[in-house]
Write an enzyme that holds these catalytic residues in place. Sequence first.
Site, PDB file in Angstrom:
ATOM      1  N   GLY A 135       3.277  -1.115  -3.018  1.00 33.22           N
ATOM      2  CA  GLY A 135       2.707  -1.484  -1.785  1.00 33.22           C
ATOM      3  C   GLY A 135       3.091  -2.741  -1.266  1.00 33.22           C
ATOM      4  O   GLY A 135       3.276  -2.942  -0.051  1.00 33.22           O
ATOM      5  N   ASP A 136       3.584  -3.758  -2.052  1.00 34.10           N
ATOM      6  CA  ASP A 136       4.270  -4.865  -1.511  1.00 34.10           C
ATOM      7  C   ASP A 136       5.526  -4.644  -0.841  1.00 34.10           C
ATOM      8  O   ASP A 136       6.018  -5.157   0.128  1.00 34.10           O
ATOM      9  CB  ASP A 136       4.524  -5.977  -2.710  1.00 34.10           C
TER      10      ASP A 136
END
Length: 303
Positions: free
Chosen positions: A253-254
Amino acid sequence: MVYTVTLNPALDYEVLVDGFRAGELNRTSWEHMHFGGKGVNVSTVLHGLGVGTTALGFVAGFTGKALEDGLKARGIPTDFIRLEEGLTRVNVKICSGGGGGETEINSQGPAIPPAALEALLQKLDRLGAGDVLVLAGSLPAGLPSNVYQTILDRVEGRGVLTVVDAARDLLKGVLSRRPFLIKPNSAELAELFGKGSLTEEEVLACAGSLQKQGARNILVSMAGDGSVLLDETGAARRLGVPPGTARRSVGAGDSMVAGFLAGWLETRDYAAAHRMGAAAGSATAFSNGLASGEEIRTLLPLF
């Protein structure tokens, strides 16, 4: 320049244990130490994509020094505030073979005194038009629950694009500050709206509600189901995932946030930014660590 703020960074000790069994002796078949924390991950992936970035936040003790030195050795600029007490946390990520999934043990991290927070705010006073500020992750002890709002208020009116990747009340609290981008995953979005799970139609409906509350662009990651972007033009964009073997979810996600920003800064086009974000998230999911710029750009034509 993209500035990332990780209020509670970590050394992420990730191990692969085939057939992990709780309460018994387990041995690793693979292990790696990552310099982590959500904002730190964003800076790492941005650096790999050739985007100027500086990692901000707090570090403490010998673990904090190891994190700071490790990032600098990789050429990633940092401007951390060193705390006099405590230790930067060490998180353990246990990946179990045979479909056992992932188990995470996250430490608390050091308490942040008011003077250290003020020192961080003063660093953020340097930001101006054209800069991007990413706030990502949970809060350590000692910080008020509205600290993200305080930070966004501090840079308001200076032309800084703001990005928030957080969950629950941390995310709800910043919507009125009109962040440029928020990136919940589908599970976080469901929790935010009191639901067990969401269909794709419900994801779009919930994203639309967050947009009405102030968020300009909402990027929702949905693991193996791809991602959805509801952008400020009103377009709803859907992307799947390319062929590949998912090895891990840590940092995916990052990486998507970093890829989206890299794509946006390069093209100023939401569709292109979404594709770069999806490529970055997938590349990390397919690797044993955060994806390199080369790995991300290799996947980009598949979107």
